[in-house]
Design a protein around this motif. Structure first.
Motif, PDB file in Angstrom:
ATOM      1  N   LYS A   1       3.168   9.436   8.844  1.00 62.77           N
ATOM      2  CA  LYS A   1       2.495  10.454   8.046  1.00 62.77           C
ATOM      3  C   LYS A   1       1.625  11.419   8.856  1.00 62.77           C
ATOM      4  N   PRO A   2       1.032  11.010   9.984  1.00 62.75           N
ATOM      5  CA  PRO A   2       0.246  11.979  10.761  1.00 62.75           C
ATOM      6  C   PRO A   2       1.028  13.208  11.204  1.00 62.75           C
ATOM      7  N   LEU A   3       2.357  13.128  11.237  1.00 60.49           N
ATOM      8  CA  LEU A   3       3.166  14.279  11.642  1.00 60.49           C
ATOM      9  C   LEU A   3       3.186  15.379  10.590  1.00 60.49           C
TER      10      LEU A   3
ATOM     11  N   ALA B   1       5.226  10.667   0.743  1.00 60.86           N
ATOM     12  CA  ALA B   1       4.219   9.659   1.070  1.00 60.86           C
ATOM     13  C   ALA B   1       2.869  10.297   1.377  1.00 60.86           C
ATOM     14  N   CYS B   2       2.897  11.511   1.949  1.00 65.10           N
ATOM     15  CA  CYS B   2       1.658  12.226   2.284  1.00 65.10           C
ATOM     16  C   CYS B   2       1.000  12.860   1.058  1.00 65.10           C
ATOM     17  N   GLY B   3       1.751  12.958  -0.040  1.00 62.37           N
ATOM     18  CA  GLY B   3       1.192  13.558  -1.248  1.00 62.37           C
ATOM     19  C   GLY B   3       1.571  15.007  -1.468  1.00 62.37           C
ATOM     20  N   PHE B   4       2.595  15.508  -0.770  1.00 66.27           N
ATOM     21  CA  PHE B   4       3.047  16.877  -1.017  1.00 66.27           C
ATOM     22  C   PHE B   4       3.547  16.996  -2.454  1.00 66.27           C
ATOM     23  N   LYS B   5       3.229  18.098  -3.094  1.00 60.67           N
ATOM     24  CA  LYS B   5       3.553  18.278  -4.512  1.00 60.67           C
ATOM     25  C   LYS B   5       4.888  18.973  -4.739  1.00 60.67           C
TER      26      LYS B   5
ATOM     27  N   ARG C   1      -0.010   2.403  10.572  1.00 55.94           N
ATOM     28  CA  ARG C   1      -0.276   3.381   9.513  1.00 55.94           C
ATOM     29  C   ARG C   1      -1.648   4.010   9.710  1.00 55.94           C
ATOM     30  N   SER C   2      -1.686   5.316   9.483  1.00 61.42           N
ATOM     31  CA  SER C   2      -2.943   6.030   9.701  1.00 61.42           C
ATOM     32  C   SER C   2      -3.049   7.199   8.736  1.00 61.42           C
ATOM     33  N   PRO C   3      -4.257   7.441   8.189  1.00 60.62           N
ATOM     34  CA  PRO C   3      -4.456   8.611   7.328  1.00 60.62           C
ATOM     35  C   PRO C   3      -4.739   9.878   8.119  1.00 60.62           C
TER      36      PRO C   3
ATOM     37  N   ASP D   1       0.816  -1.218   0.000  1.00 64.60           N
ATOM     38  CA  ASP D   1       0.000   0.000   0.000  1.00 64.60           C
ATOM     39  C   ASP D   1       0.854   1.275   0.000  1.00 64.60           C
ATOM     40  N   ASN D   2       2.140   1.141  -0.315  1.00 60.94           N
ATOM     41  CA  ASN D   2       3.011   2.321  -0.337  1.00 60.94           C
ATOM     42  C   ASN D   2       2.548   3.330  -1.383  1.00 60.94           C
ATOM     43  N   SER D   3       2.688   4.589  -1.052  1.00 63.57           N
ATOM     44  CA  SER D   3       2.330   5.650  -2.001  1.00 63.57           C
ATOM     45  C   SER D   3       3.352   5.756  -3.130  1.00 63.57           C
TER      46      SER D   3
END
Length: 555
Positions: free
Chosen positions: A243-245, A268-272, A114-116, A71-73
């Motif tokens: 990722k919650p950080l 991993a968090c989706g930063f562009k 892991r947590s969103p 499930d890795n981004s």
């Protein structure tokens, strides 16, 4: 196990050994093992069952790797295997999967899931740097975090990553821009505790290596140069768990990461818009962030990463990570140093201790070796013990052995005191005492003091860490990890530092040379001024400029 069983094993051993000499060792080992089992009264079926379980562990870990990474981004395996056209890199192997899964079990295990989700954030003004916002966990009565223009993400692991982060902030704050200093360890959480435990183990390894030396130093040296593809895979798996950080920050905000774990977490968090400031001068996969713009300090890393297949738009040569006031005052500071040498002033040495608190044995021996030139008025020493009480006590014990009482040296313990001391020296005055000891209860002054005093020292005597890239003449002391050796090479080839000095005797020889001849320090200062005009020290300046370009495009 009966005597008959042991005899049967002996016959089997001889038969196997007759087939191949290599089997002799394995056969002998088997007999020894089963003899031990007999003494321990362990039955053969029980032993076979135990060995079967042990044999199954690698296969379980290999399979578990796919579970961890499914499930890795980011597909790290595809990234590192791609290589360049016609020359792909090594494929992921069974052994690689076992190693990474085992590493993850040891470092992460079941400590964090892991947590969103995201930890609620707010900010407060830095008590030390005017205009800088520092993130923290949001309380019930705290206001929500105002969107920053740039995030500088870091981890308080030693002094280096924070030092680089503050350097980036010094450029980011120019022009009244809103910069958020985001230290992952400043957010009280299980994820921060996980990182803190990793740092504790690393710092302990550094101290053991420098105190014990020999075998331990060699082993630690190998560890610090083992940042291969598997270390990148393992670090990214940790990033997925913390990722919650970062999830509470706007994803289009440019983030400058001064630790690869921060950059990996951001991706991993989706930063562009992620900018990764690559540390050191030794190329390792571990320091790369796939999907980010990886800025490097020198051509060795730049060319190595391109050869490994990092896309050209993801790796750029930026320059060294240095603070704004140091870079902007290069010429004035270098000319002041040259004037001091021309006037035959004492050689002024700045000796800082790293964030892990290692180097105690070497640095205190070096200090004691300076007893004669200090008493002769040839050398002045500024000792920065940081926030390490054990280093402060060790320095005091060394000074006592050298015959210096507490009235013979000055002790400064506040940031105001540091700034006043530096201003006094910058005005042309000499220190009140030949020896000045800096020691602090807080973390920030421990880091910042070296930056402030670097501008008023003749020589920065330090291990080849992040300080090896600073625009100040450097005496490169004995390294703590083998990866640091390449940073000393970088300083020596640029002309602003010595090669690595491995013994106290050699270090003392360099100090003697600095006092006897104006040539070496004069050439170093000249090279620093030339390097400055060529943009060698503009790394953080260029990183912030890139971040602002990204921010403008995101609007």
């Amino acid at each position: 196990m009966s005597g008959t069983e042991v005899a049967a094993l002996g016959l089997a051993t001889r038969a196997l050994a007759s087939l191949s000499p290599q089997l002799l060792v394995a056969a002998s080992t088997a007999v020894s093992l089963f003899s031990w089992l007999q003494l321990a009264k362990i039955t053969l079926p029980a032993a076979v069952a135990s060995l079967a379980i042990l044999a199954a562990i690698p296969f379980h870990l290999s399979s578990f790797y796919y579970h961890l990474s499914k499930d890795n981004s980011v597909d790290i395996d595809a990234y590192v295997e791609k290589g360049i056209e016609g020359h792909p890199n090594r494929k992921l192997s069974f052994r690689d999967r076992v190693k990474v899964a085992a590493l993850n079990e040891l470092s992460v295990g079941r400590k964090v899931s892991r947590s969103p989700e995201s930890h609620p954030l707010t900010s407060a003004k830095s008590p030390f740097i005017q205009g800088l916002d520092v993130s923290k966990h949001r309380g019930k009565n705290d206001a929500a975090l105002a969107p920053p223009e740039i995030v500088v993400g870091t981890i308080r692991m030693g002094f280096g990553h924070h030092r680089i982060a503050y350097s980036a902030c010094s450029w980011g704050l120019q022009g009244q821009h809103k910069v958020l200093f985001h230290d992952l360890l400043n957010i009280d959480s299980p994820e921060a505790d996980l990182i803190r435990e990793t740092d504790r183990k690393y710092s302990m390894g550094s101290r053991i290596a420098t105190e014990m030396g020999s075998f331990f130093e060699k082993m630690w040296g190998r560890v610090t140069k083992s940042g291969d593809e598997n270390m990148l895979r393992g670090t990214y798996l940790m990033a997925e768990n913390i990722k919650p950080l970062l999830n509470g920050l706007p994803k289009d905000t440019p983030i400058i990461a001064t630790h690869s774990l921060v950059g990996l977490t951001a991706v991993a968090c989706g930063f562009k818009n992620v900018i990764n400031l690559v540390i050191d001068n030794y190329p390792q996969w571990f320091v790369i962030v796939p999907g980010a713009v990886n800025l490097v300090q020198g051509p060795i890393n730049h060319r190595a990463f391109l050869r490994w297949g990092v896309p050209e738009d993801q790796v750029k040569l930026a320059g060294h990570w240095c603070p704004a006031d140091m870079v902007e005052n290069i010429d004035a500071d270098c000319q002041a140093r040259k004037a001091r040498r021309a006037a035959k002033k004492p050689v002024r040495l700045l000796v800082p201790v790293g964030g892990a608190g290692a180097q105690r044995k070497f640095v205190t021996r070096f200090l004691e070796a300076l007893e004669e030139p200090i008493k002769a008025g040839e050398v002045q020493v500024m000792l920065n013990a940081g926030d390490h009480a054990h280093m402060r006590d060790s320095f005091k014990a060394s000074l006592k052995r050298m015959g210096f009482g507490e009235s013979d040296y000055e002790v400064i313990g506040t940031m105001d005191g540091v700034n006043q001391y530096a201003e006094r020296l910058r005005s042309g005055a000499e220190p009140a005492k030949a020896i000045t000891l800096f020691s602090f209860a807080d973390y920030f002054p421990a880091v910042a003091t070296t930056d402030v005093l670097s501008r008023v020292t003749d020589v920065l005597a330090c291990k080849p860490s992040e300080l090896a890239f600073y625009p100040v003449p450097k005496l490169m002391l004995r390294r703590v990890g083998d990866h640091e050796a390449a940073s000393a090479v970088r300083a020596a080839e640029l002309g602003d530092g010595t090669t690595e000095v491995r013994t106290v005797e050699d270090a003392l020889g360099w100090v003697k040379l600095f006092g006897l001849s104006d040539t070496v320090l004069g050439e170093m200062n000249d090279r620093i001024m030339i390097n400055g005009k060529n943009g060698v020290y503009d790394g953080c300046k260029n990183a912030v400029a890139l971040a602002r370009e990204m921010a403008a495009k995101s609007k």
